[in-house]
Design a protein around this motif. Structure first.
Motif, PDB file in Angstrom:
ATOM      1  N   THR A 119       0.834  -1.213   0.000  1.00 46.73           N
ATOM      2  CA  THR A 119       0.000   0.000   0.000  1.00 46.73           C
ATOM      3  C   THR A 119       0.864   1.258   0.000  1.00 46.73           C
ATOM      4  O   THR A 119       0.583   2.214  -0.734  1.00 46.73           O
ATOM      5  N   VAL A 120       1.913   1.265   0.812  1.00 48.00           N
ATOM      6  CA  VAL A 120       2.814   2.422   0.835  1.00 48.00           C
ATOM      7  C   VAL A 120       3.457   2.624  -0.525  1.00 48.00           C
ATOM      8  O   VAL A 120       3.537   3.751  -1.040  1.00 48.00           O
ATOM      9  N   SER A 121       3.895   1.555  -1.150  1.00 44.15           N
ATOM     10  CA  SER A 121       4.531   1.665  -2.462  1.00 44.15           C
ATOM     11  C   SER A 121       3.562   2.210  -3.503  1.00 44.15           C
ATOM     12  O   SER A 121       3.918   3.078  -4.310  1.00 44.15           O
ATOM     13  N   SER A 126       6.966   4.340  -7.809  1.00 40.79           N
ATOM     14  CA  SER A 126       6.650   4.194  -9.222  1.00 40.79           C
ATOM     15  C   SER A 126       5.895   2.899  -9.484  1.00 40.79           C
ATOM     16  O   SER A 126       5.800   2.009  -8.630  1.00 40.79           O
ATOM     17  N   ARG A 127       5.365   2.793 -10.693  1.00 44.66           N
ATOM     18  CA  ARG A 127       4.650   1.583 -11.083  1.00 44.66           C
ATOM     19  C   ARG A 127       5.572   0.364 -11.035  1.00 44.66           C
ATOM     20  O   ARG A 127       5.182  -0.716 -10.592  1.00 44.66           O
ATOM     21  N   TYR A 182      -5.462  -0.296  -7.355  1.00 48.87           N
ATOM     22  CA  TYR A 182      -6.434   0.729  -7.004  1.00 48.87           C
ATOM     23  C   TYR A 182      -5.760   1.942  -6.378  1.00 48.87           C
ATOM     24  O   TYR A 182      -5.992   3.085  -6.801  1.00 48.87           O
ATOM     25  N   VAL A 183      -4.935   1.705  -5.358  1.00 50.46           N
ATOM     26  CA  VAL A 183      -4.289   2.828  -4.667  1.00 50.46           C
ATOM     27  C   VAL A 183      -3.350   3.559  -5.622  1.00 50.46           C
ATOM     28  O   VAL A 183      -3.275   4.796  -5.617  1.00 50.46           O
ATOM     29  N   PHE A 184      -2.622   2.814  -6.460  1.00 49.20           N
ATOM     30  CA  PHE A 184      -1.725   3.472  -7.412  1.00 49.20           C
ATOM     31  C   PHE A 184      -2.514   4.363  -8.362  1.00 49.20           C
ATOM     32  O   PHE A 184      -2.101   5.492  -8.653  1.00 49.20           O
ATOM     33  N   SER A 185      -3.644   3.876  -8.875  1.00 48.10           N
ATOM     34  CA  SER A 185      -4.442   4.679  -9.818  1.00 48.10           C
ATOM     35  C   SER A 185      -4.969   5.942  -9.160  1.00 48.10           C
ATOM     36  O   SER A 185      -4.912   7.038  -9.739  1.00 48.10           O
ATOM     37  N   GLU A 189      -3.751   9.736 -10.131  1.00 53.81           N
ATOM     38  CA  GLU A 189      -4.712  10.758 -10.554  1.00 53.81           C
ATOM     39  C   GLU A 189      -4.574  12.008  -9.686  1.00 53.81           C
ATOM     40  O   GLU A 189      -4.621  13.135 -10.194  1.00 53.81           O
ATOM     41  N   ALA A 190      -4.391  11.821  -8.383  1.00 61.76           N
ATOM     42  CA  ALA A 190      -4.218  12.977  -7.492  1.00 61.76           C
ATOM     43  C   ALA A 190      -2.953  13.737  -7.830  1.00 61.76           C
ATOM     44  O   ALA A 190      -2.932  14.977  -7.824  1.00 61.76           O
TER      45      ALA A 190
END
Length: 449
Positions: A119-121, A126-127, A182-185, A189-190
């Motif tokens: 989650t932190v990553s 990066s992806r 999900y968290v990365f997306s 976006e933010a």
């Protein structure tokens, strides 16, 4: 009509991924070390469950030593790049995997903590780093499902069903992948929106600086006019009293010519705000505001037509628009730059003509920008207004223009003034952008400015 990022703000660098403060990771790991040590000691000595306490405390101590090494090696305010942060979080995953192996594997309810580094990553790295850590987390979960030391249950004969352990392993693995995606997306976006808002602020600040410079130039011209006039009068009187063969004649004539030159320059500065809209507090008819926004972007190839009238009719105008009874509006940087962005796109993609239709009634004011170009990309038209859209369109010179930031800036600035924007392709070809305001939100009284 489409959107270009070639507007002076494409060079804004997005916040680099993986720039994490060392202090953040160090403090987080100290919390983890304290929590792990407390849980092991309580379970082993207070609750009386026999754990491989020595091996488990060695694993906790290894994490503490790494933390001390990291804290002493670099100042706490240092920022880790993406690779360094990935290695730190990877170590945390491995250390947690060792602890879970020693304390029952997936039978241990604390196995869910394997999702924390992922989650932190996904939030800050990066992806590539997020994928690597997700793969490592899934691998640890799969290994722990089959290989681990037994958890000391009160009932020595109690054992969880293998099917339950398999289901738990699948749930944790899928959760790691889902959280990473999900968290990365959401975080991406933010970040993109934050970068685009920064570009919007820069655009507005630049427009305000231009306006301020115009006002300052006018004030300077007004303030220096009288002293220069006095100098010119005195120089003329001296020149009149000097004999023709005086050695000072040439110097006095030079003084007169230079004072006249200064007055000409100041006169130009004083006139420039009126010509370019440098004064943000000036009021002017709405058609004139549109012309001011379009002026920096007009080209000889494309003709600008302004259809200006109250609702229900109007006359097509080409070069100048008489004020008539058009609404009087403030020349704000938001409107100038927002409309300017939209008009710049129209001029870039129009074949021969850009038409601006201005309509108003007692309640609403509407500006429609229409061109005879290729129109919006149908695949992107519903997403216009999002920053940094992937994709683009070729302009008339064959150059691929990327989409997103300019429209986002225009929409953000115009919405600040109360506008609602709509984008669509015209039936006969070309693109249309419609901006609508409530009249009281845009119109100003002559006495207000």
């Amino acid at each position: 009509m489409s959107e270009t990022l070639d507007n002076g703000f494409t060079s804004i660098a997005a916040n680099p991924r993986g720039r994490v403060r060392l202090r953040t990771l160090v403090l987080t790991r100290w919390v983890a070390v304290a929590g792990q040590a407390t849980a092991l000691l309580v379970v082993n000595f207070v609750l009386g469950f026999e754990l491989p306490i020595v091996a488990a405390m060695i694993a906790v101590g290894a994490s503490a030593l790494v933390n001390l090494w990291a804290a002493l090696r670099r100042p706490p305010t240092a920022r880790l790049d993406d690779r360094e942060a990935r290695l730190y979080l990877g170590f945390d995953l491995l250390q947690l995997g060792v602890l879970l192996y020693l304390t029952g594997g997936l039978n241990n309810p604390f196995a869910i903590l394997v999702l924390a580094p992922v989650t932190v990553s996904a939030t800050v790295l990066s992806r590539r780093s997020t994928i690597a850590l997700s793969v490592l987390a899934v691998a640890i979960v799969v290994i722990l499902a089959f290989f681990h030391l037994p958890l000391p249950w009160p009932d020595a004969d109690f054992d969880l069903e293998p099917l339950f352990i398999l289901g738990l392993a699948m749930a944790l693995a899928l959760s790691a992948v889902f959280i990473a995606l999900y968290v990365f997306s959401v975080a991406e976006e933010a970040r993109r929106r934050s970068d685009a808002l920064s570009a919007t602020q820069m655009a507005l600040a630049r427009e305000q600086r231009v306006s301020a410079l115009g006002t300052l130039a006018a004030a300077a011209a007004h303030g220096l006019g009288s002293p220069l006039g006095t100098i010119a009068v005195i120089a003329k009187e001296i020149a009149r009293d000097l004999p023709p063969d005086s050695p000072l004649r040439e110097d006095v004539d030079l003084l007169l010519s230079q004072s006249n030159r200064c007055r000409e320059i100041l006169a130009g500065l004083a006139a420039r705000p009126e010509e370019t809209g440098g004064d943000p507090f000036a009021r002017l008819p709405l058609p004139a505001l549109v012309e001011a926004a379009a002026a920096p972007h007009r080209t000889a190839r494309v003709r600008l037509l302004i259809d200006d009238a109250a609702d229900g009719g109007g006359t097509l105008l080409s070069d100048s628009v008489p004020p008539g009874d058009a609404p009087i509006v403030a020349r704000s940087p938001e409107i100038l730059h927002g409309l300017g962005n939209l008009l710049e796109n129209a001029f870039q993609f129009a074949a021969s003509e850009v038409r601006v239709v201005i309509r108003w009634d007692e309640r609403y004011i509407t500006i429609m920008i229409l061109d005879d170009g290729p129109g919006f990309d149908p695949g992107l038209i519903d997403r216009l207004g999002e920053p940094y859209l992937s994709g683009g369109i070729q302009d008339r010179d064959g150059k691929v223009i990327h989409m997103g930031l300019g429209v986002f800036i225009a929409q953000t600035l115009l919405e600040r003034t109360g506008a609602a924007l709509r984008f669509r392709n015209r039936v006969g070809g070309g693109a249309e952008v419609k901006a609508s305001w409530r009249r009281e939100a845009l119109e100003v009284e002559p006495t207000e400015i």
